[in-house]
Design a protein around this motif. Structure first.
Motif, PDB file in Angstrom:
ATOM      1  N   ILE A 114     -24.389 -27.991  19.204  1.00  0.00           N
ATOM      2  CA  ILE A 114     -24.740 -27.526  18.024  1.00  0.00           C
ATOM      3  C   ILE A 114     -24.419 -28.894  17.149  1.00  0.00           C
ATOM      4  CG2 ILE A 114     -24.114 -25.796  16.233  1.00  0.00           C
ATOM      5  CD1 ILE A 114     -23.535 -23.864  18.201  1.00  0.00           C
ATOM      6  N   CYS A 115     -25.525 -29.041  16.221  1.00  0.00           N
ATOM      7  CA  CYS A 115     -25.700 -30.110  15.384  1.00  0.00           C
ATOM      8  C   CYS A 115     -25.709 -29.794  14.031  1.00  0.00           C
ATOM      9  CB  CYS A 115     -26.304 -31.360  16.016  1.00  0.00           C
ATOM     10  SG  CYS A 115     -26.041 -32.876  15.022  1.00  0.00           S
ATOM     11  N   GLU A 116     -24.605 -30.048  13.137  1.00  0.00           N
ATOM     12  CA  GLU A 116     -25.220 -30.101  11.706  1.00  0.00           C
ATOM     13  C   GLU A 116     -25.802 -31.225  11.226  1.00  0.00           C
ATOM     14  OE1 GLU A 116     -21.582 -28.708   9.421  1.00  0.00           O
ATOM     15  OE2 GLU A 116     -20.652 -27.989  11.330  1.00  0.00           O
ATOM     16  N   ARG A 117     -26.974 -31.095  10.792  1.00  0.00           N
ATOM     17  CA  ARG A 117     -28.151 -32.023  10.488  1.00  0.00           C
ATOM     18  C   ARG A 117     -28.670 -32.977  11.580  1.00  0.00           C
ATOM     19  NH1 ARG A 117     -28.300 -32.216   4.858  1.00  0.00           N
ATOM     20  NH2 ARG A 117     -26.549 -31.370   3.526  1.00  0.00           N
ATOM     21  N   PHE A 118     -29.642 -33.368  11.395  1.00  0.00           N
ATOM     22  CA  PHE A 118     -30.224 -34.164  12.408  1.00  0.00           C
ATOM     23  C   PHE A 118     -31.636 -35.032  11.509  1.00  0.00           C
ATOM     24  CE2 PHE A 118     -32.398 -35.277  16.510  1.00  0.00           C
ATOM     25  CZ  PHE A 118     -31.233 -35.987  17.067  1.00  0.00           C
ATOM     26  N   THR A 119     -32.761 -35.218  12.488  1.00  0.00           N
ATOM     27  CA  THR A 119     -33.869 -35.948  11.602  1.00  0.00           C
ATOM     28  C   THR A 119     -34.346 -35.232  10.629  1.00  0.00           C
ATOM     29  OG1 THR A 119     -34.257 -37.111  13.592  1.00  0.00           O
ATOM     30  CG2 THR A 119     -36.078 -37.144  12.132  1.00  0.00           C
ATOM     31  N   PRO A 120     -34.250 -33.642  10.357  1.00  0.00           N
ATOM     32  CA  PRO A 120     -34.879 -33.230   9.396  1.00  0.00           C
ATOM     33  C   PRO A 120     -34.196 -33.375   7.971  1.00  0.00           C
ATOM     34  CG  PRO A 120     -34.944 -31.538  11.091  1.00  0.00           C
ATOM     35  CD  PRO A 120     -34.199 -32.679  11.590  1.00  0.00           C
ATOM     36  N   SER A 121     -32.806 -33.654   8.060  1.00  0.00           N
ATOM     37  CA  SER A 121     -32.052 -34.117   7.094  1.00  0.00           C
ATOM     38  C   SER A 121     -32.607 -35.553   6.258  1.00  0.00           C
ATOM     39  CB  SER A 121     -30.757 -34.218   7.356  1.00  0.00           C
ATOM     40  OG  SER A 121     -29.988 -33.194   7.092  1.00  0.00           O
ATOM     41  N   THR A 122     -32.810 -36.375   7.330  1.00  0.00           N
ATOM     42  CA  THR A 122     -33.662 -37.790   6.930  1.00  0.00           C
ATOM     43  C   THR A 122     -35.084 -37.490   6.256  1.00  0.00           C
ATOM     44  OG1 THR A 122     -32.507 -38.584   8.674  1.00  0.00           O
ATOM     45  CG2 THR A 122     -33.745 -40.062   7.549  1.00  0.00           C
ATOM     46  N   LEU A 123     -35.664 -36.648   6.610  1.00  0.00           N
ATOM     47  CA  LEU A 123     -36.984 -36.368   6.306  1.00  0.00           C
ATOM     48  C   LEU A 123     -36.793 -35.903   4.774  1.00  0.00           C
ATOM     49  CD1 LEU A 123     -39.150 -35.191   9.190  1.00  0.00           C
ATOM     50  CD2 LEU A 123     -39.729 -37.015   7.816  1.00  0.00           C
ATOM     51  N   ALA A 124     -36.250 -34.803   4.793  1.00  0.00           N
ATOM     52  CA  ALA A 124     -35.877 -34.280   3.344  1.00  0.00           C
ATOM     53  C   ALA A 124     -35.195 -34.760   2.314  1.00  0.00           C
ATOM     54  CB  ALA A 124     -35.047 -32.919   3.613  1.00  0.00           C
ATOM     55  N   TYR A 125     -34.136 -35.518   2.756  1.00  0.00           N
ATOM     56  CA  TYR A 125     -33.471 -36.620   1.626  1.00  0.00           C
ATOM     57  C   TYR A 125     -34.007 -38.024   1.464  1.00  0.00           C
ATOM     58  CZ  TYR A 125     -29.661 -33.329   1.549  1.00  0.00           C
ATOM     59  OH  TYR A 125     -28.798 -32.047   1.469  1.00  0.00           O
ATOM     60  N   GLN A 126     -34.516 -38.702   2.515  1.00  0.00           N
ATOM     61  CA  GLN A 126     -34.934 -40.120   2.574  1.00  0.00           C
ATOM     62  C   GLN A 126     -36.459 -40.120   2.487  1.00  0.00           C
ATOM     63  OE1 GLN A 126     -32.017 -39.733   4.399  1.00  0.00           O
ATOM     64  NE2 GLN A 126     -30.876 -40.257   2.458  1.00  0.00           N
ATOM     65  N   GLY A 127     -36.997 -38.813   3.061  1.00  0.00           N
ATOM     66  CA  GLY A 127     -38.695 -39.113   3.110  1.00  0.00           C
ATOM     67  C   GLY A 127     -39.684 -38.401   2.213  1.00  0.00           C
ATOM     68  N   GLN A 128     -38.886 -38.383   1.068  1.00  0.00           N
ATOM     69  CA  GLN A 128     -39.574 -37.619  -0.058  1.00  0.00           C
ATOM     70  C   GLN A 128     -40.971 -38.401  -0.614  1.00  0.00           C
ATOM     71  OE1 GLN A 128     -37.035 -36.520  -3.117  1.00  0.00           O
ATOM     72  NE2 GLN A 128     -35.582 -35.429  -1.781  1.00  0.00           N
ATOM     73  N   GLU A 129     -41.138 -39.549  -0.182  1.00  0.00           N
ATOM     74  CA  GLU A 129     -42.301 -40.109  -0.284  1.00  0.00           C
ATOM     75  C   GLU A 129     -43.158 -40.271   0.842  1.00  0.00           C
ATOM     76  OE1 GLU A 129     -42.469 -43.435  -3.198  1.00  0.00           O
ATOM     77  OE2 GLU A 129     -41.111 -41.779  -4.137  1.00  0.00           O
ATOM     78  N   ASP A 130     -44.463 -40.182   0.822  1.00  0.00           N
ATOM     79  CA  ASP A 130     -45.190 -40.251   1.896  1.00  0.00           C
ATOM     80  C   ASP A 130     -44.815 -41.576   2.983  1.00  0.00           C
ATOM     81  OD1 ASP A 130     -46.203 -37.829   1.473  1.00  0.00           O
ATOM     82  OD2 ASP A 130     -48.412 -38.656   0.901  1.00  0.00           O
ATOM     83  N   ALA A 131     -44.921 -42.564   2.171  1.00  0.00           N
ATOM     84  CA  ALA A 131     -44.857 -43.897   3.145  1.00  0.00           C
ATOM     85  C   ALA A 131     -43.219 -43.968   4.153  1.00  0.00           C
ATOM     86  CB  ALA A 131     -44.730 -44.920   2.373  1.00  0.00           C
TER      87      ALA A 131
END
Ligand code: TYD
Length: 208
Positions: A93-110
């Motif tokens: 059970i892991c709190e946060r993973f790649t979806p966090s990076t997409l949501a926080y750092q991946g807001q621009e398409d590039a």
């Protein structure tokens, strides 16, 4: 049999840690040996990277530099904790993973493309999550909850507009991956109701 890999996502104050604790209790009561971890952190290197990333007095960083650091912590965690636990048949059970990076750092398409490419390189197919539970909460509510607990970290300090974009990122992630994600509206749910909902979703993985 390999263990199952469960990720819990949501903005700060959405109840990830409480749900994770309750799930660990349920799994342990059913005879499993769950591994409970959080990102960024858990390993020594991960905790140091965490201190660097979350420091509220640090200078701004390019979002790709941030993503690389989060993936440094993630890679350590995968090699040292997650892979061995899954191989031993333990649920993770892991709190946060790649979806966090997409949501926080991946807001621009590039940046999102950069992060998805990193995910392919770092997270082998056999250690991709089996289920991502997303606790959905409006930032105005989550900020009020979080404020009573701690001073805002470098990301929370970016304010409500940023957190609204984070929430939108999670919704987009869920919409693109309906078979992998469970989007849970937690605005009016007590911790025990959130646990009940989560346990319903876990049935698909034959857990607990
Ligand atoms: P943490 O205190 O662990 O989470 P929470 O605030 O939910 O209790 O803080 C982690 C912070 O790091 C949080 O603001 C989200 C951010 N973060 C990213 O920006 N990208 C990531 O890939 C991860 C894992 C976290």
């Amino acid at each position: 049999m390999r263990g199952r890999f469960l990720v819990i996502e949501g903005v700060d104050g959405s109840g990830k840690s409480t749900l994770a604790r309750h799930l660990v209790e349920q799994l342990a009561a059913a005879g499993h040996e769950p591994l409970h971890i959080r990102e960024p952190g858990t390993t020594q290197i991960g905790e140091r990277v965490r201190d660097l990333l979350l420091a509220s007095d640090r200078e701004p960083m390019d979002s790709r530099s941030e993503a690389l650091l989060f993936f440094t912590s993630r890679n350590e965690l995968l090699r040292k904790e997650i892979e061995p636990a899954l191989a031993a048949g333990r649920p993770v059970i892991c709190e946060r993973f790649t979806p966090s990076t997409l949501a926080y750092q991946g807001q621009e398409d590039a940046s999102a493309e950069f992060i998805l490419a990193l995910d392919q390189l770092v997270v082998a197919p056999e250690v991709q999550p089996d289920l991502v539970l997303i606790l959905d909460l409006e930032p105005s509510v989550s900020l009020a909850r979080a404020e009573t607990r701690s001073t805002p970290d470098a990301f929370e300090a970016r304010g409500i507009g940023f957190l609204e974009a984070v929430r939108a990122g999670y919704l987009k992630y869920a919409a693109a991956r309906p078979e992998l994600t469970a989007l849970m509206d937690v605005h009016d749910s007590s911790p025990s109701e959130v646990l009940e909902q989560a346990l319903e979703h876990l049935k698909a993985l034959n857990l607990p």
